[in-house]
Each structure stands twice: as structure tokens, then as C-alpha cells.
Design a protein around this motif. Sequence first.
Motif, PDB file in Angstrom:
ATOM      1  N   VAL A  41      48.549  40.502  29.914  1.00 20.05           N
ATOM      2  CA  VAL A  41      48.751  39.062  30.084  1.00 20.05           C
ATOM      3  C   VAL A  41      49.334  38.446  28.811  1.00 20.05           C
ATOM      4  O   VAL A  41      50.280  37.646  28.867  1.00 20.05           O
ATOM      5  N   ASP A  93      36.703  36.830  39.037  1.00 24.74           N
ATOM      6  CA  ASP A  93      37.968  37.520  39.294  1.00 24.74           C
ATOM      7  C   ASP A  93      37.942  38.399  40.537  1.00 24.74           C
ATOM      8  O   ASP A  93      38.970  38.952  40.926  1.00 24.74           O
ATOM      9  N   TYR A 339      51.010  35.089  43.706  1.00 18.65           N
ATOM     10  CA  TYR A 339      49.738  34.742  43.074  1.00 18.65           C
ATOM     11  C   TYR A 339      48.941  33.797  43.974  1.00 18.65           C
ATOM     12  O   TYR A 339      47.712  33.838  44.009  1.00 18.65           O
ATOM     13  N   SER A 349      43.875  39.783  40.296  1.00 15.72           N
ATOM     14  CA  SER A 349      43.123  39.639  39.058  1.00 15.72           C
ATOM     15  C   SER A 349      43.910  38.856  38.018  1.00 15.72           C
ATOM     16  O   SER A 349      45.135  38.992  37.900  1.00 15.72           O
ATOM     17  N   SER A 350      43.214  38.053  37.243  1.00 11.37           N
ATOM     18  CA  SER A 350      43.859  37.301  36.158  1.00 11.37           C
ATOM     19  C   SER A 350      44.404  38.235  35.088  1.00 11.37           C
ATOM     20  O   SER A 350      45.236  37.836  34.273  1.00 11.37           O
ATOM     21  N   GLU A 351      43.943  39.506  35.081  1.00 11.33           N
ATOM     22  CA  GLU A 351      44.430  40.495  34.121  1.00 11.33           C
ATOM     23  C   GLU A 351      45.390  41.498  34.761  1.00 11.33           C
ATOM     24  O   GLU A 351      45.789  42.468  34.124  1.00 11.33           O
ATOM     25  N   ALA A 355      50.249  39.914  38.466  1.00  9.77           N
ATOM     26  CA  ALA A 355      49.967  38.501  38.216  1.00  9.77           C
ATOM     27  C   ALA A 355      50.621  38.037  36.924  1.00  9.77           C
ATOM     28  O   ALA A 355      51.194  36.943  36.854  1.00  9.77           O
TER      29      ALA A 355
END
Length: 365
Positions: A41, A93, A339, A349-351, A355
Motif C-alpha cells: 500500500v 478487514d 474496490y 483487504s485494505s492491504e 486494492a
Amino acid sequence: MNLMNRFRDKQTVTLLLKKIEESAKPDKNYSIMEICGTHTVAISRWGLRGILPKNIRLISGPGCPVCVTSQGEIDLIFDLLDKEDVTVAVYGDLMRVPGTNGENLLYLRGKGKKILIINSVVELMKIADEKPEEDFVFVSIGFETTTPQTAFLIKESAKKGIKNISVLLFNKTMPEILNLLLEDENLAINGFIAPGHVSTVTGDELYYGIIRKNRAAVITGFEPVEILEGVMEIIKQVNTNIFYVGNCYKRVVSGRKNIKAYELINEVFESSDAVWRGIGLIKNSGLKIRAEYEDFDAMLKYNLKPYSHNERVGCKCGEVLKGYIKPMDCTLFGTYCTYENPYGPCMVSSEGTCAAYYLYGGVDG
């Protein structure tokens, strides 16, 4: 704020880029893999791929815990909610990760299923202790960074006599996946940006296998200056053919193994084979709850049977995780899988790599 500004300073970044350009041999390609979702990220957020020389390639590896959790493991959560009157506790998440049928926990909570988002296992213990009539199942997903927390949850619950908590344990360990990546003939990796979070627990010992294979390994933080210092260090090691575990994150990582954390992990868990999404079964890369704490094993308590590890049709998350392809090489990326409407875990997942590329772009140098 002043502390963080040191690691985001434009002048320092410019000087580092100049040093990298001068050090990188023009007739040599440098392939560097980060094995931490937070690094993935950060690299995308700061646009680092686009400002590095063209012969330096940053590859995203299997560093996102939610992303490497197999579809079969994810489906067990839905199976549990369908068959049992329990409250499933998760970190945020996991809420949008789809099951095979396309439903996610956010949707099911809207339909009345008991799903609790927690910030810590201490919070869960407090809630469970106050509601002894309700059964709670904690879905534990993560690497060495978060595994001690789950071990603490089980040991402390046993000590306090909290009997209405059990755990679905999907945690995985890093050494085995690193060995697999090093042996993969489809990847020609010169060095690894080692995960800062994991390293606070493992120390630099985790990466000795990398340097024994004549590859560079450098622990870095998550700010642009730290990441670029790591890239510079990797280039130096590759150019000199002298390999050691570098540490560009000394403000957090001492380099020493956290003995207390490992003692706790080894007391509550033992090694087990584990299935990684898109990669398959890796021997001794997972954990299972030891017999003396089996009352906290949700698989046993609710007689859950493992599913096959088939992935969702068309999802190429596994190939992305192995560094074989970039997210935009998947035909679903940005069209059927976004997303806002994710199809696979790498977008959820934000990681996740997908994304990160979707939100920040994935321009190469």
C-alpha cells in the motif's frame, strides 16, 4: 508530526533517488519483492514505482494475511454462521471478503447474523465475560505479528475461566513461504523488502535463509524515505554480491527475536500444514491449537469440516500474490472486480495488492 516529516522529506527523497540512479547498473535488472501488505500500500500510495529507474522492478508478494487465506477457510466462517447460533468476532478487514456464493459478512450482518467487529482480543474477552450466555467465535487471521494476540486470548481466557470463546485459527507463518519464493524458478528476485511489523516479533533471524541463497534482505519501515533507503541497500548488496540482513527500520525493530512472544505462541500452538490462496498446501506453514487448549478450538467445538481450497472462478489473486502478474493483468480488475464491488480478497483487504493498485495506481518505472 515532526517525526514523520523526517521520513517524508522531499529533499531527502530526491537525494536518495539520485543515489539509486547512480548505483543501479544500467545493464542490470533489479527485481525486488516486498512481502508485507502495508509495504504494498505504501509503495503505491507514495508512487514509488513510477519514480524509480526503469531497471528496478518492485514486485508485490504474498504479504497480506486476508489475501492468502484460502477460499475454503473463508467459507468455513459462512458455514458456521449458517449452522450455529454464535457471534462471530472479526477485525474489520474481513467484513467484505466474499464467500464462494458471493455473500460477505457485511451483507450477513445486515440480514441479522451476529457479527462483531473488534479492535483487540482484550475487548472480546471483556464482552464475552459480560455475556456468558452467548457463544463467541474469533476468526484469527494473520502472520507472526498478530499470532501472539490470539495465543494471549486463548491462554488468558483459560486462566480466567471464560468458556464461551473459541477460535477459528487461520494464522500462517512466514519462513515456509519465503523458502517457496526463493525456490520458484518463475521468479528471479534479487532481494526482499522485509516486513517491518513481522520483524518486531521474528527479528532478523527470519531472513537468514534469504541471504544464504545469495539474495538481499532489508527490513524497512513504511515511509518513502525508509523504503527508498531499503531499495538503496538492496542494490548495494546485489552489486557487491555481499549479502546480509539490513535494517532500515531501527526506530522500531531491534533485530532481536521477541522471545516472550515466541514462548507464548509455542505454548498455545503447534505447527501445521496450511493452504495458501492461489499457492496451495505448504508444509508446516500454519498453526493449530495444542491439545491442552482444544476447548478453544472452534473446528472441534462445532464439528467443522475443512473445505477444498478451490478459488472463486476467474479470480487471479493467487497469481498476483506470487508476483507472476500485476493486478491489471487480471481481466476482472477494474471492471467486474472493483474496490467498491470486490470479487477477490486481493481487492477486498485494505492491504491487498489489487486494492492498492486500484486506489493509487501501479505505474512502473
